[in-house]
Design an enzyme around this catalytic site. Structure first.
Site, short mmCIF file in Angstrom:
data_model
loop_
_atom_site.label_atom_id
_atom_site.label_comp_id
_atom_site.label_asym_id
_atom_site.label_seq_id
_atom_site.Cartn_x
_atom_site.Cartn_y
_atom_site.Cartn_z
N GLU A 132 0.83 -1.21 0.00
CA GLU A 132 0.00 0.00 0.00
C GLU A 132 0.87 1.25 0.00
O GLU A 132 0.55 2.25 -0.64
CB GLU A 132 -0.92 0.00 1.23
CG GLU A 132 -1.98 -1.07 1.22
CD GLU A 132 -2.97 -0.92 0.08
OE1 GLU A 132 -2.58 -1.25 -1.05
OE2 GLU A 132 -4.10 -0.47 0.32
N THR A 185 -5.87 7.22 -5.04
CA THR A 185 -5.84 7.33 -3.57
C THR A 185 -4.80 8.35 -3.12
O THR A 185 -5.02 9.13 -2.19
CB THR A 185 -5.53 5.94 -2.96
OG1 THR A 185 -6.59 5.07 -3.32
CG2 THR A 185 -5.45 6.00 -1.44
N1 HSE Z 1 -8.21 4.81 4.42
C1 HSE Z 1 -7.74 4.98 3.08
C2 HSE Z 1 -8.12 6.36 2.60
C3 HSE Z 1 -8.34 3.94 2.19
O1 HSE Z 1 -9.27 6.75 2.83
O2 HSE Z 1 -7.29 7.05 1.99
C4 HSE Z 1 -7.93 4.03 0.75
O3 HSE Z 1 -8.62 3.04 0.01
#
Ligand code: HSE
Length: 311
Positions: A132, A185
Site C-alpha cells: 500500500e 488514492t
Molecule cells: N483509508 C484509506 C483512505 C483507504 O481513505 O485514503 C484508501 O482506500
C-alpha cells in the site's frame, strides 16, 4: 511444497464511512486473482498482467504484488527462491475498492501457501502494508487487513499494530457503485485537512463507537445511523459526481446508510438484503447514465473468509 497456486483475494470497503484508516470490510465480489509458479532461477518475475489496460508495472520492484512478496521472502530468509507471478485484475483500478490491496493480498497469500502457511494471515498484514505504501505513499491497513482476514476489521492502533476482527451481521449486504471517473488514492489523501475541530472529532468518534457497537449488538439501524463522516467526506465528495444525489437515491430506496468506499470514487450502501441492494445500484446507475457518467455496480454480502485458493 507445491509448485504453483492460484489465489483469489477480495475487494474491500475501507473507512466504512466514519472510520478513516481504522475500519474496513471485505466483500465476496469483485476481487483479483494471482497465479504463482516456482521457477528455477532465483528472484521474482511478473510474466503477465491482464485486466489493467496496461496501467500496472511489470517491473517487479515497482509492482505492489512482487514488492510485498519480496519483503516476505526477505523476512523468512528465502530470497534464493524463484517465483513467477501472473496477475489477473477482475476489478477496476483507482476505484476506491482496494484494487491494489486485493492484488497484493492474493500474492502474499499465494507465496505463504506455497511455504505451507508459514505465517498466519494476521502476520502477513505488515507485508501487505508495504504494498500500500508503494501504491499510494502511505501504508494504511484498512484495505489489506480485511482482505486478508475477511469480515469487518478495526485497526485500533498502527504502532504497535493492533487489529481486531469484528462481528459480521449475517443479513448485511453491500450495494456498490463505481462511477467511472479517476480518483487516485494518493491524490485523495493529499486533499484531506490534517487538522480537525474538536467538535467534529467528537461527532466522528461517537459514530465509530456506534458502528462498532451496532455490529456487536447486531443492530443494523445503529450501524446505519453511524455511517456519517464529518471529517473526510465533505472534501472528498467534491471529486464524486452527484455524490449527495446518489445518497438521497440510496436512502429513498431502503439503504441503512451510505457513503464513499475508501478514497472513492466508488460509493456504497448497506442494506438488509440483496434485493434492496440491487434496487439501489440500479437506481444510482440509471441516474449516473442520465448525467453521462458510465458506472459499474456490485451487490455482495460481507466476505467472511478473506482470500481463497482456487487451484
Ligand atoms: N483509508 C484509506 C483512505 C483507504 O481513505 O485514503 C484508501 O482506500
Amino acid at each position: 511444497m507445491k509448485d504453483s497456486i492460484k489465489v483469489f483475494a477480495p475487494a474491500t470497503i475501507a473507512n466504512v464511512v466514519c472510520g478513516f484508516d481504522v475500519l474496513g470490510l471485505a466483500v465476496d465480489a469483485p476481487g483479483d486473482e494471482v497465479i504463482m509458479r516456482r521457477k528455477q532461477t532465483p528472484g521474482i518475475t511478473i510474466s503477465k498482467i491482464t485486466g489493467d489496460d496496461g496501467r500496472l508495472p511489470l517491473d517487479p520492484s515497482k509492482n505492489t504484488v512482487s514488492a510485498s512478496v519480496q519483503h516476505y521472502l526477505q523476512h523468512i530468509g528465502r530470497t534464493d527462491l524463484g517465483l513467477d507471478i501472473e496477475l489477473h485484475k477482475r476489478m477496476p483500478i483507482g476505484s476506491g475498492l482496494g484494487s491494489s490491496s486485493a492484488s497484493t493480498v492474493a500474492g502474499l497469500f499465494a507465496v505463504n501457501s506455497l511455504m505451507d502457511d508459514l505465517l498466519t494471515p494476521t502476520e502477513l498484514i505488515p507485508f501487505a502494508m508495504k504494498g500500500e505504501e508503494l501504491a499510494c505513499g502511505y501504508g494504511h491497513a484498512d484495505n489489506v487487513a480485511p482482505a486478508l482476514l475477511g469480515g469487518f476489521v478495526l485497526i485500533r492502533s498502527y504502532d504497535p499494530l493492533d487489529i481486531i476482527k469484528l462481528p459480521n451481521p449475517k443479513e448485511l449486504h453491500c450495494a456498490i457503485v463505481f462511477p467511472e471517473v479517476d480518483v487516485p488514492t494518493r491524490d485523495a489523501r493529499r486533499m484531506i485537512r490534517s487538522k480537525v475541530l474538536l467538535k467534529d472529532a467528537v461527532t466522528q468518534w461517537g459514530n465509530v463507537a456506534g458502528l462498532v457497537s451496532g455490529l456487536f449488538m447486531n443492530d443494523l439501524e445503529l450501524v446505519g445511523r453511524s455511517m456519517e463522516d464529518v471529517l473526510v467526506e465533505p472534501t472528498r465528495s467534491i471529486l464524486i459526481p452527484d455524490f449527495y444525489k446518489m445518497r438521497e437515491l440510496a436512502l429513498e430506496n431502503g439503504a441503512l446508510g451510505f457513503g464513499i468506499s475508501g478514497s472513492g470514487p466508488s460509493v456504497f450502501a448497506f442494506t438488509r438484503d440483496a434485493e434492496t441492494a440491487q434496487k439501489i445500484t440500479n437506481t444510482i446507475q440509471k441516474h449516473l447514465s442520465s448525467i453521462q457518467i458510465g458506472s459499474q455496480a456490485y451487490v455482495s454480502p460481507v466476505n467472511e473468509n478473506g482470500p481463497k485458493v482456487i487451484s
